[in-house]
Design a protein around this motif. Structure first.
Motif, PDB file in Angstrom:
ATOM      1  N   LEU A  54      -1.027  -3.694   0.449  1.00 54.61           N
ATOM      2  CA  LEU A  54       0.240  -2.710   0.848  1.00 54.61           C
ATOM      3  C   LEU A  54       1.176  -3.646   1.839  1.00 54.61           C
ATOM      4  CD1 LEU A  54      -1.785   0.449   1.760  1.00 54.61           C
ATOM      5  CD2 LEU A  54      -0.070   0.275   0.021  1.00 54.61           C
ATOM      6  N   LYS A  55       0.584  -4.608   2.636  1.00 52.75           N
ATOM      7  CA  LYS A  55       1.397  -5.495   3.438  1.00 52.75           C
ATOM      8  C   LYS A  55       2.320  -6.319   2.543  1.00 52.75           C
ATOM      9  CE  LYS A  55      -1.340  -5.295   7.649  1.00 52.75           C
ATOM     10  NZ  LYS A  55      -2.039  -6.076   8.400  1.00 52.75           N
ATOM     11  N   ALA A  56       1.498  -6.740   1.544  1.00 51.57           N
ATOM     12  CA  ALA A  56       2.382  -7.729   0.584  1.00 51.57           C
ATOM     13  C   ALA A  56       3.435  -7.191  -0.276  1.00 51.57           C
ATOM     14  CB  ALA A  56       1.179  -8.344  -0.285  1.00 51.57           C
ATOM     15  N   ALA A  57       3.319  -5.663  -0.308  1.00 54.30           N
ATOM     16  CA  ALA A  57       4.182  -5.263  -1.272  1.00 54.30           C
ATOM     17  C   ALA A  57       5.724  -5.269  -0.588  1.00 54.30           C
ATOM     18  CB  ALA A  57       4.037  -3.929  -1.764  1.00 54.30           C
ATOM     19  N   ALA A  58       6.864  -5.379  -1.588  1.00 51.48           N
ATOM     20  CA  ALA A  58       8.023  -5.559  -1.009  1.00 51.48           C
ATOM     21  C   ALA A  58       8.871  -4.623  -1.953  1.00 51.48           C
ATOM     22  CB  ALA A  58       8.552  -7.051  -0.778  1.00 51.48           C
ATOM     23  N   THR A  59      10.238  -4.646  -1.246  1.00 51.16           N
ATOM     24  CA  THR A  59      10.947  -3.949  -1.895  1.00 51.16           C
ATOM     25  C   THR A  59      11.160  -4.487  -3.359  1.00 51.16           C
ATOM     26  OG1 THR A  59      12.184  -3.213  -0.083  1.00 51.16           O
ATOM     27  CG2 THR A  59      13.453  -3.047  -2.010  1.00 51.16           C
ATOM     28  N   GLY A  60      11.186  -3.451  -4.267  1.00 51.65           N
ATOM     29  CA  GLY A  60      11.467  -3.787  -5.823  1.00 51.65           C
ATOM     30  C   GLY A  60      10.091  -4.273  -6.588  1.00 51.65           C
ATOM     31  N   ASN A  61       8.994  -4.071  -5.974  1.00 53.30           N
ATOM     32  CA  ASN A  61       7.790  -4.251  -6.226  1.00 53.30           C
ATOM     33  C   ASN A  61       7.226  -3.171  -7.023  1.00 53.30           C
ATOM     34  OD1 ASN A  61       6.257  -6.648  -4.111  1.00 53.30           O
ATOM     35  ND2 ASN A  61       7.828  -7.168  -5.482  1.00 53.30           N
TER      36      ASN A  61
ATOM     37  N   ASP B 172       7.728   1.040  -6.138  1.00 55.09           N
ATOM     38  CA  ASP B 172       7.253   2.118  -7.088  1.00 55.09           C
ATOM     39  C   ASP B 172       5.879   2.036  -7.151  1.00 55.09           C
ATOM     40  OD1 ASP B 172       9.801   2.996  -7.963  1.00 55.09           O
ATOM     41  OD2 ASP B 172      10.373   0.957  -9.000  1.00 55.09           O
ATOM     42  N   PHE B 173       5.252   3.128  -7.332  1.00 55.21           N
ATOM     43  CA  PHE B 173       4.000   3.540  -7.315  1.00 55.21           C
ATOM     44  C   PHE B 173       3.405   3.956  -8.986  1.00 55.21           C
ATOM     45  CE2 PHE B 173       0.272   6.274  -7.164  1.00 55.21           C
ATOM     46  CZ  PHE B 173      -0.885   5.311  -6.907  1.00 55.21           C
ATOM     47  N   VAL B 174       2.611   3.320  -9.509  1.00 51.66           N
ATOM     48  CA  VAL B 174       2.230   3.552 -10.758  1.00 51.66           C
ATOM     49  C   VAL B 174       0.356   3.515 -10.951  1.00 51.66           C
ATOM     50  CG1 VAL B 174       1.881   2.754 -13.299  1.00 51.66           C
ATOM     51  CG2 VAL B 174       3.877   2.311 -12.041  1.00 51.66           C
ATOM     52  N   SER B 175      -0.007   4.746 -11.470  1.00 52.64           N
ATOM     53  CA  SER B 175      -1.422   4.972 -11.755  1.00 52.64           C
ATOM     54  C   SER B 175      -1.477   5.039 -13.276  1.00 52.64           C
ATOM     55  CB  SER B 175      -1.839   6.354 -11.093  1.00 52.64           C
ATOM     56  OG  SER B 175      -3.254   6.341 -11.381  1.00 52.64           O
ATOM     57  N   ILE B 176      -2.131   4.014 -13.800  1.00 54.39           N
ATOM     58  CA  ILE B 176      -2.130   3.703 -15.366  1.00 54.39           C
ATOM     59  C   ILE B 176      -2.958   4.995 -15.944  1.00 54.39           C
ATOM     60  CG2 ILE B 176      -2.926   2.329 -17.222  1.00 54.39           C
ATOM     61  CD1 ILE B 176      -2.693  -0.278 -15.120  1.00 54.39           C
ATOM     62  N   GLN B 177      -3.886   5.258 -15.774  1.00 51.19           N
ATOM     63  CA  GLN B 177      -4.830   6.117 -16.374  1.00 51.19           C
ATOM     64  C   GLN B 177      -4.189   7.840 -16.253  1.00 51.19           C
ATOM     65  OE1 GLN B 177      -6.915   4.971 -18.463  1.00 51.19           O
ATOM     66  NE2 GLN B 177      -8.075   6.957 -18.929  1.00 51.19           N
ATOM     67  N   ASP B 178      -3.555   7.819 -14.958  1.00 48.42           N
ATOM     68  CA  ASP B 178      -3.273   9.362 -14.771  1.00 48.42           C
ATOM     69  C   ASP B 178      -1.510   9.608 -15.417  1.00 48.42           C
ATOM     70  OD1 ASP B 178      -5.474  10.220 -13.253  1.00 48.42           O
ATOM     71  OD2 ASP B 178      -5.042   8.361 -11.749  1.00 48.42           O
ATOM     72  N   SER B 179      -1.012   8.499 -15.742  1.00 48.99           N
ATOM     73  CA  SER B 179       0.269   8.668 -16.309  1.00 48.99           C
ATOM     74  C   SER B 179       1.291   9.145 -15.038  1.00 48.99           C
ATOM     75  CB  SER B 179       0.502   9.311 -17.495  1.00 48.99           C
ATOM     76  OG  SER B 179      -0.385   8.964 -18.329  1.00 48.99           O
ATOM     77  N   PHE B 180       1.167   8.334 -14.038  1.00 52.70           N
ATOM     78  CA  PHE B 180       2.035   8.724 -12.687  1.00 52.70           C
ATOM     79  C   PHE B 180       2.619   7.445 -12.485  1.00 52.70           C
ATOM     80  CE2 PHE B 180       3.017   8.895  -8.462  1.00 52.70           C
ATOM     81  CZ  PHE B 180       3.238  10.575  -8.239  1.00 52.70           C
TER      82      PHE B 180
END
Length: 142
Positions: A56-63, A93-101
């Motif tokens: 979470l700390k490493a994630a930046a805008t556009g990731n 952006d947030f993606v959950s592969i298996q949940d199609s989110f």
């Protein structure tokens, strides 16, 4: 630079992360995005999930923050609302592969926004009920 910050987690040392890692790697490859993968074997009941904190700390805008399934991210419904909401506020952006989110899709982003509003409403109702209950107890002299 746009990249995928992947997070894979299992609850015990006996469980295998391989399937989650492969799915996240495949996702990053299909999106032509660099991948930084954070993995840990720890129960969500543990308060310190070091690799989740690092991701979470490493994630930046556009990731994109990518998990295999929602249950690898959150230990409660509240946390499931909070973490992606915090990411979206930071432009991640947030993606959950298996949940199609996938919050890169406008309709999903709108739906998540509505769920966040309902979660806030529910929290407010619970707080009000608690306050009303305490007031009632005080009026009875307890």
């Amino acid at each position: 630079m746009n990249r995928v910050n992947g997070y894979a987690r299992v609850s015990t040392e006996d469980q295998n992360l391989h399937m989650q890692q492969l799915a996240i790697e495949k996702y990053a490859s299909e999106q032509n995005m660099e991948l930084i993968l954070y993995v840990e074997k720890i129960s969500t009941s543990k308060t310190e999930r070091t690799e989740l904190t690092n991701a979470l700390k490493a994630a930046a805008t556009g990731n994109r923050f990518v998990v295999y399934k929602l249950d690898s991210l959150a230990r409660s419904t509240k946390e499931l609302y909070q973490l992606p909401d915090e990411m979206m506020q930071r432009g991640i952006d947030f993606v959950s592969i298996q949940d199609s989110f996938d919050t890169t899709i406008p309709t999903v982003r709108a739906m998540f926004g509505m769920l966040t509003v309902f979660a806030g409403f529910e929290r407010d109702i619970i707080q009000q009920r608690t306050k009303d209950g305490l007031d009632a107890v005080r009026k009875r002299g307890r």
